[in-house]
Design a protein around this motif. Structure first.
Motif: not given
Length: 632
Positions: A243-246, A300-302, A539-540, A545-550
């Motif tokens: 979902h991270v791209w959206l 999760f997104a909410a 949450s903020f 998740i982005d940091e984890f992928y990085a």
């Protein structure tokens, strides 16, 4: 007219595609002409789509008996592929939704993009985007769908990175393109697997082959193929963990966000699952996985959207959450509920994104909702239309989202109470963070003295979409949407009053809570955030998740890159360089024998003759000695 619309449905994606070529090659620098060509092409596609819907209704075309036109496309030894048009209630509904939203976005963009240097280029891209999604909707097989699927991905890359001179836009475009490629690779492997196992990727042919195959071989291999196919929608429709791209897709202009998040790219994955539901319906374990992944994604997104500050980012996480709802509905076996929510979501989400774009356009592209405030008096039309959008997505009657959301919750409750509870909690959070957005932006202290006027080109689509967001749900419910867009037997429309009452009450409570926190200040948001502590921080920061992928990229991708660099530099290049050096060394030695001087060659020849004579004399002498001594 009905027969004409069906026989010429191929023009629906072709005309916008032609508009893209014409604008891109000839009229890109002529701004108003570019916009006019795009809008005319969009108008044609919408009128033809509406005619197709009427033809489907009048001719009695159903899911079981679609209208199909095919021509031979590719023929290779042992296999062949067709391309063409497949029209049934599902594709007809999608054609109208996509063409209408695309047309309204194009009209809106005339005002929004005014003065932009890339004005003509923007309308060329929008036309190609519309053509790609419309082509995907009418595909007759997986391969044809995949071609348009990739075109949709290309267009999203071009439009997200439209402001290519911004680093953030370039990075967001690359992130979207690369992330969705992961899903697309799985989808491609799934399509190739279908071809290898069944000898076809045609939807209707597979629909007839599958029951016979399952009766003879079971569902083991088919489940693996289904998982591969579903990886594509995970990426394209922003399901966890792809979902991270959206959210980063917000770097494109606001009309792009409306088109991507409402009617084109993100719903392509939902549509693919719905189109191939004849396959997924045979795999209950996979449907169970889809339902739970959708429910988790929605929740999760909410939970992230509640704490975000940028207006379009809040709406982006809202889109991810609503897509989770649609996937959950498909997972619990209700294609009708999923498609009904796709329909209503297209209207109220495009309305919200275009409204957000109007707000940002009026206050110099400010995105932080807490730097807005008090805009309801200065932008009354935008305020009213966005209020309708918020009420629709919150699921309050009689707005559109009420009917589609509660149909999903009812379908979930009939299959799994835990799924229903997750969906209901998500509905509460949705109403809260959307009311938070509305109250913070349009109430509170005014922070902008001068507000730019909203163009009439921007106001007209907002007004049309607000009407659709208000009444499309009720019209679909009364008009028997479930009798038309369905899988299997038609299900009569009914509403579970008890479940609808619970979700409505929770939505009202969420909106009231948001009012007390952000308008009446009965509860201070800063104090609540402080008390939430770690939960708020996580949450903020979007659960990091982005940091984890990085980190994964740095450890694995960069690490593997360094290993491969070492192998390439010291092993592969080492072997190659060693062989090259040995060749050079040997050539230098042999070059001593190749002086080019005749005297040297004669001397060498003479030495060779002498050596040969000496060897011959010694050899024959040895022979004579052996003969004399009786050695023979």
């Amino acid at each position: 007219m009905e027969l004409f619309a069906l026989n010429h449905a191929w023009l629906i994606p072709l005309v916008p595609a032609a508009a893209f070529i014409i604008i891109g090659l000839f009229f890109k620098e002529f701004h108003q002409l570019s916009a006019g060509i795009a809008v005319l092409a969009g108008t044609f596609s919408f009128i033809m789509s509406a005619a197709v819907v009427m033809a489907v209704l009048d001719a009695g075309i159903s899911v079981e008996m679609p209208f199909i036109q095919k021509i031979q496309w590719i023929k290779i030894a042992g296999m062949h592929f067709s391309m063409g048009v497949m029209i049934d209630p599902l594709s007809a509904m999608m054609l109208v939704v996509v063409s209408l939203v695309a047309l309204l976005v194009e009209i809106y963009s005339i005002g929004y993009m005014k003065g932009d240097k890339g004005y003509g280029r923007f309308f060329a891209y929008i036309s190609l985007f519309s053509a790609s999604m419309l082509g995907l909707n009418i595909a007759v097989n997986f391969l044809q769908m995949y071609v348009f699927w990739e075109l949709v991905g290309l267009c999203s890359y071009l439009l997200i990175g439209f402001y290519y001179y911004r680093i953030s836009a370039r990075e967001a475009a690359k992130k979207a393109f690369i992330t969705t490629r992961i899903g697309d690779f799985g989808l491609l492997i799934g399509i190739l697997s279908l071809q290898m196992v069944f000898g076809t990727v045609d939807f209707m042919e597979l629909r007839h082959i599958l029951p016979v195959y399952i009766a003879a071989n079971g569902t083991g291999l088919l489940t693996i193929i289904g998982i591969l196919l579903f990886i594509g929608p995970i990426g394209k429709s922003g399901q966890f963990p792809l979902h991270v791209w959206l959210p980063d897709a917000m770097e494109g202009p606001a009309p792009v966000s409306a088109l991507i998040h409402a009617a084109t790219m993100v719903v392509a994955g939902v549509y693919l699952v719905a189109r191939s539901y004849f396959l997924f319906a045979q795999l209950p374990e996979l449907l169970h996985l889809i339902a739970w992944l959708g429910a988790f994604t929605a929740f999760f997104a909410a939970s992230i959207a509640i704490t975000q500050r940028e207006i379009k980012r809040i709406l982006a996480y809202s889109t991810i959450s609503q897509l989770g709802y649609m996937m959950m509905a498909l997972g619990v076996g209700s294609l009708t509920a999923s498609m009904f929510h796709l329909l209503t979501h297209a209207f109220f989400k495009s309305l919200l994104f275009l409204g957000a774009g109007a707000v940002m356009h009026a206050i110099n592209e400010e995105a932080d909702i807490f730097k807005m405030g008090g805009l309801r008096k200065k932008m009354p039309l935008v305020f009213v239309t966005m209020t309708i959008g918020v009420l629709a997505i919150s699921g309050l009657p009689p707005f559109a989202g009420f009917f589609s959301k509660d149909e999903i919750l009812a379908a979930a409750a009939a299959v799994s109470m835990p799924l229903y509870i997750i969906g209901t909690i998500t509905a509460f959070m949705t109403a809260f963070y959307m009311a938070r957005l509305l109250f913070v932006v349009f109430w509170g202290k005014e922070q902008h003295g001068h507000v730019h006027k909203t163009s009439y080109f921007m106001q007209i689509p907002l007004a049309v979409l607000s009407i659709l967001a208000a009444f499309a749900g009720a019209a679909g419910y009364v008009g028997g949407f479930g009798d038309w867009v369905r899988f299997g037997e038609a299900m009569p429309e009914h509403m579970n009053i008890g479940l609808a009452g619970i979700s409505t009450a929770l939505s009202v409570a969420a909106i009231a809570l948001a009012w007390h926190i952000y308008v009446s200040k009965k509860y201070l948001s800063d104090i609540i955030a402080q008390k939430m502590g770690f939960i708020y921080t996580v949450s903020f920061n979007k659960y990091y998740i982005d940091e984890f992928y990085a980190i994964l990229c740095r450890i694995f991708i960069d690490g593997i890159g360094k290993i491969m660099y070492f192998i390439d530099l010291y092993i592969i290049d080492g072997i190659v360089n060693t062989m090259a050096a040995l060749t050079v060394y040997c050539s230098r030695i042999f070059s001593k024998l190749q002086t080019g001087q005749i005297q040297t060659y004669v001397a060498i020849f003479f030495c060779g003759v002498i050596i040969l004579l000496v060897y011959t004399i010694v050899f024959f002498t040895k022979i004579n000695e052996l003969a004399a001594g009786g050695g023979f």
